[in-house]
Design a protein around this motif. Structure first.
Motif, PDB file in Angstrom:
ATOM      1  N   LYS A  13      53.013  87.325  -0.291  1.00 34.20           N
ATOM      2  CA  LYS A  13      53.739  87.898   0.607  1.00 34.20           C
ATOM      3  C   LYS A  13      55.245  88.063   0.035  1.00 34.20           C
ATOM      4  CE  LYS A  13      55.220  90.344   3.320  1.00 34.20           C
ATOM      5  NZ  LYS A  13      56.446  89.710   4.978  1.00 34.20           N
ATOM      6  N   SER A  15      58.810  89.717   1.061  1.00 34.05           N
ATOM      7  CA  SER A  15      59.432  90.407   2.057  1.00 34.05           C
ATOM      8  C   SER A  15      60.463  91.498   1.102  1.00 34.05           C
ATOM      9  CB  SER A  15      60.306  89.274   2.867  1.00 34.05           C
ATOM     10  OG  SER A  15      59.940  88.436   3.813  1.00 34.05           O
ATOM     11  N   GLY A  16      60.593  92.623   1.679  1.00 39.68           N
ATOM     12  CA  GLY A  16      61.328  93.938   1.464  1.00 39.68           C
ATOM     13  C   GLY A  16      63.031  93.040   0.478  1.00 39.68           C
ATOM     14  N   GLY A  56      56.914  93.901   1.895  1.00 38.86           N
ATOM     15  CA  GLY A  56      57.871  94.494   2.424  1.00 38.86           C
ATOM     16  C   GLY A  56      58.232  95.579   2.510  1.00 38.86           C
ATOM     17  N   GLY A  57      58.790  95.486   3.072  1.00 44.83           N
ATOM     18  CA  GLY A  57      59.677  97.300   3.230  1.00 44.83           C
ATOM     19  C   GLY A  57      61.563  96.627   3.476  1.00 44.83           C
ATOM     20  N   GLY A  58      61.302  96.214   3.633  1.00 43.38           N
ATOM     21  CA  GLY A  58      62.874  96.149   5.024  1.00 43.38           C
ATOM     22  C   GLY A  58      64.247  95.753   3.548  1.00 43.38           C
ATOM     23  N   ARG A  62      63.586  99.499   7.892  1.00 42.36           N
ATOM     24  CA  ARG A  62      62.734  99.386   9.342  1.00 42.36           C
ATOM     25  C   ARG A  62      62.542  99.433  10.236  1.00 42.36           C
ATOM     26  NH1 ARG A  62      64.938  93.424   8.023  1.00 42.36           N
ATOM     27  NH2 ARG A  62      63.087  92.382   7.022  1.00 42.36           N
ATOM     28  N   GLY A  63      61.216  99.397  10.761  1.00 42.26           N
ATOM     29  CA  GLY A  63      60.691 100.567  12.012  1.00 42.26           C
ATOM     30  C   GLY A  63      62.284 100.205  13.447  1.00 42.26           C
ATOM     31  N   ASP A  77      58.573 103.224  12.112  1.00 44.94           N
ATOM     32  CA  ASP A  77      57.446 102.639  11.417  1.00 44.94           C
ATOM     33  C   ASP A  77      56.474 103.486  11.007  1.00 44.94           C
ATOM     34  OD1 ASP A  77      57.952 100.026  12.566  1.00 44.94           O
ATOM     35  OD2 ASP A  77      56.425 100.367  14.440  1.00 44.94           O
ATOM     36  N   GLY A  80      59.518 102.904   7.498  1.00 41.96           N
ATOM     37  CA  GLY A  80      58.813 101.796   7.550  1.00 41.96           C
ATOM     38  C   GLY A  80      57.723 101.227   6.616  1.00 41.96           C
ATOM     39  N   MET A  81      56.652 102.238   6.867  1.00 41.29           N
ATOM     40  CA  MET A  81      55.515 102.018   6.162  1.00 41.29           C
ATOM     41  C   MET A  81      55.909 102.458   4.847  1.00 41.29           C
ATOM     42  SD  MET A  81      52.413 102.013   8.698  1.00 41.29           S
ATOM     43  CE  MET A  81      52.785 102.706  10.175  1.00 41.29           C
ATOM     44  N   LEU A 138      49.893  97.486   7.782  1.00 34.03           N
ATOM     45  CA  LEU A 138      47.762  97.497   8.329  1.00 34.03           C
ATOM     46  C   LEU A 138      48.014  99.217   8.885  1.00 34.03           C
ATOM     47  CD1 LEU A 138      47.901  94.675  10.580  1.00 34.03           C
ATOM     48  CD2 LEU A 138      46.457  94.898   8.640  1.00 34.03           C
ATOM     49  N   VAL A 140      49.663 100.970  10.986  1.00 36.19           N
ATOM     50  CA  VAL A 140      49.724 101.038  12.224  1.00 36.19           C
ATOM     51  C   VAL A 140      51.323 100.529  12.778  1.00 36.19           C
ATOM     52  CG1 VAL A 140      47.439 101.442  13.102  1.00 36.19           C
ATOM     53  CG2 VAL A 140      48.296  99.280  12.735  1.00 36.19           C
ATOM     54  N   PHE A 143      53.574  97.045  14.053  1.00 34.84           N
ATOM     55  CA  PHE A 143      52.975  95.792  12.852  1.00 34.84           C
ATOM     56  C   PHE A 143      53.668  95.226  12.126  1.00 34.84           C
ATOM     57  CE2 PHE A 143      49.185  96.489  15.246  1.00 34.84           C
ATOM     58  CZ  PHE A 143      48.665  95.348  16.185  1.00 34.84           C
ATOM     59  N   THR A 144      53.646  94.256  11.537  1.00 34.73           N
ATOM     60  CA  THR A 144      54.929  93.990   9.954  1.00 34.73           C
ATOM     61  C   THR A 144      53.802  93.313   9.199  1.00 34.73           C
ATOM     62  OG1 THR A 144      54.382  91.594  11.063  1.00 34.73           O
ATOM     63  CG2 THR A 144      55.695  92.572  11.771  1.00 34.73           C
ATOM     64  N   THR A 145      54.694  92.973   8.105  1.00 40.42           N
ATOM     65  CA  THR A 145      53.671  92.956   7.213  1.00 40.42           C
ATOM     66  C   THR A 145      53.780  91.326   6.835  1.00 40.42           C
ATOM     67  OG1 THR A 145      55.940  92.797   5.562  1.00 40.42           O
ATOM     68  CG2 THR A 145      54.748  95.052   5.398  1.00 40.42           C
TER      69      THR A 145
HETATM   70  N1  UDP Z   1      54.963  98.173   9.636  1.00 38.23           N
HETATM   71  C1  UDP Z   1      54.641  99.182  10.296  1.00 38.23           C
HETATM   72  N2  UDP Z   1      53.495  98.566  10.418  1.00 38.23           N
HETATM   73  C2  UDP Z   1      52.569  97.622   9.794  1.00 38.23           C
HETATM   74  C3  UDP Z   1      53.160  97.070   8.957  1.00 38.23           C
HETATM   75  C4  UDP Z   1      54.467  97.806   8.379  1.00 38.23           C
HETATM   76  O1  UDP Z   1      54.921  99.734  11.111  1.00 38.23           O
HETATM   77  O2  UDP Z   1      51.858  97.630   9.740  1.00 38.23           O
HETATM   78  C5  UDP Z   1      56.380  98.741   9.681  1.00 38.23           C
HETATM   79  C6  UDP Z   1      57.573  98.464  10.334  1.00 38.23           C
HETATM   80  O3  UDP Z   1      58.760  99.428  10.510  1.00 38.23           O
HETATM   81  C7  UDP Z   1      58.205  96.967   9.610  1.00 38.23           C
HETATM   82  C8  UDP Z   1      57.990  98.256   8.769  1.00 38.23           C
HETATM   83  O4  UDP Z   1      56.907  98.707   7.567  1.00 38.23           O
HETATM   84  O5  UDP Z   1      59.559  97.343  10.027  1.00 38.23           O
HETATM   85  C9  UDP Z   1      58.522  96.950   7.034  1.00 38.23           C
HETATM   86  O6  UDP Z   1      57.626  96.127   7.319  1.00 38.23           O
HETATM   87  P1  UDP Z   1      58.139  94.091   6.979  1.00 38.23           P
HETATM   88  O7  UDP Z   1      59.797  94.839   8.685  1.00 38.23           O
HETATM   89  O8  UDP Z   1      56.907  93.021   7.829  1.00 38.23           O
HETATM   90  O9  UDP Z   1      59.264  94.123   5.787  1.00 38.23           O
HETATM   91  P2  UDP Z   1      59.721  92.806   5.286  1.00 38.23           P
HETATM   92  O10 UDP Z   1      60.456  91.804   6.392  1.00 38.23           O
HETATM   93  O11 UDP Z   1      58.946  92.132   4.859  1.00 38.23           O
HETATM   94  O12 UDP Z   1      60.409  93.442   4.169  1.00 38.23           O
END
Ligand code: UDP
Length: 247
Positions: A13, A15-16, A56-58, A62-63, A77, A80-81, A138, A140, A143-145
């Motif tokens: 995993k 993260s962004g 990830g995409g942070g 982020r949504g 979101d 974010g995806m 996912l 949808v 949810f988060t990564t």
């Molecule tokens: N996201 C989502 N559904 C998912 C996974 C991610 O809507 O199944 C969106 C959500 O807005 C999230 C963004 O994608 O804030 C980036 O993912 P995440 O925050 O998990 O990234 P990381 O913190 O790992 O960089």
């Protein structure tokens, strides 16, 4: 996995924030992406480890971030995806430059750029020695990564989730703020939940706990660390389902 053992198939995993310079916070730093790609390539070449990656995409969006304030959460979101897809393509490019065969699979269809997520096909790619990058979470909102990492790891039958972070494991307090913070070598999921320790979000932790899927939290940018974790060396923190006796 109740203790450290060599791992055959892993879900990494990223993260962004793993894509950006820790000083800059945000965006993509190609040098860091290249370093991660090099490590993955070396590991695959030397140990033949099967590697799936959830990105990830942070670092981009982020949504639930302030930049999304006032937006419809589902739309935010979706943005974010899409951010995770940008990171996935950056990692794919860097891996290919290292001579590693990769496939990106997205949970939201965008077939001009990547394959759709198909579990059986993902497993086949892994068996053939390709690194599979899972993007768009996912697919949808809400949810988060991290949860995606738990879900995909279970679906592909990974031995563990490798969660690369900026610190070298799980501490009882924030090590950035408290010098006396102590790192756990091994901790169980229940303690993580009860103590509110920041390993992954609660949905991801519950999924791992219910299915006895271990997580190793480790410092991503320490050279050779991904390989050390895969070989079962005691770096970072092992988070496992089996209870850990407290002293
Ligand atoms: N996201 C989502 N559904 C998912 C996974 C991610 O809507 O199944 C969106 C959500 O807005 C999230 C963004 O994608 O804030 C980036 O993912 P995440 O925050 O998990 O990234 P990381 O913190 O790992 O960089």
């Amino acid at each position: 996995m109740t203790d450290r053992t060599p791992l055959r198939r892993v879900l990494l995993k990223l993260s962004g924030e793993a894509f950006s310079d820790p000083e800059v916070k945000g965006g993509i730093d190609p040098r860091i992406v290249r370093q991660v790609a090099r490590e993955i390539g070396e590991l695959q070449a030397s140990d033949g480890t099967e590697i799936g990656v959830v990105v990830g995409g942070g670092n981009i969006f982020r949504g639930n971030a302030p930049a999304a304030a006032g937006m419809d959460r589902s739309s935010a979101d979706h943005m974010g995806m899409l951010a995770t897809v940008i990171n996935a393509l950056a990692l794919q490019d860097a891996l290919e430059k290292e001579g590693v065969e990769t496939r990106v699979q997205t949970a939201v269809a965008m077939q001009e750029l990547a394959e759709p997520y198909i579990r059986r096909r993902a497993v086949r790619h892994l068996e053939k020695g390709r690194v599979v990058i899972f993007a768009a979470g996912l697919g949808v909102p809400y949810f988060t990564t991290d949860t995606t990492a738990a879900q995909r790891a279970l679906e592909i039958g990974a031995d563990a989730i490798l969660k690369g972070t900026q610190v070298d494991g799980v501490y009882d307090r924030d090590p950035m703020k408290d010098q006396d913070a102590v790192r756990y070598e091994v901790i169980d999921f229940l303690a993580v939940l009860n103590q509110g320790l920041k390993v992954m979000d609660a949905t991801a932790i519950s999924l791992c706990m219910d299915n006895k899927l271990p997580i190793v939290v480790f410092e991503l940018l320490r050279e050779g660390n991904i390989g050390r974790v895969v070989r079962g060396e005691p770096v970072g923190t092992l988070v496992r389902a089996e209870p850990v006796a407290s002293d």
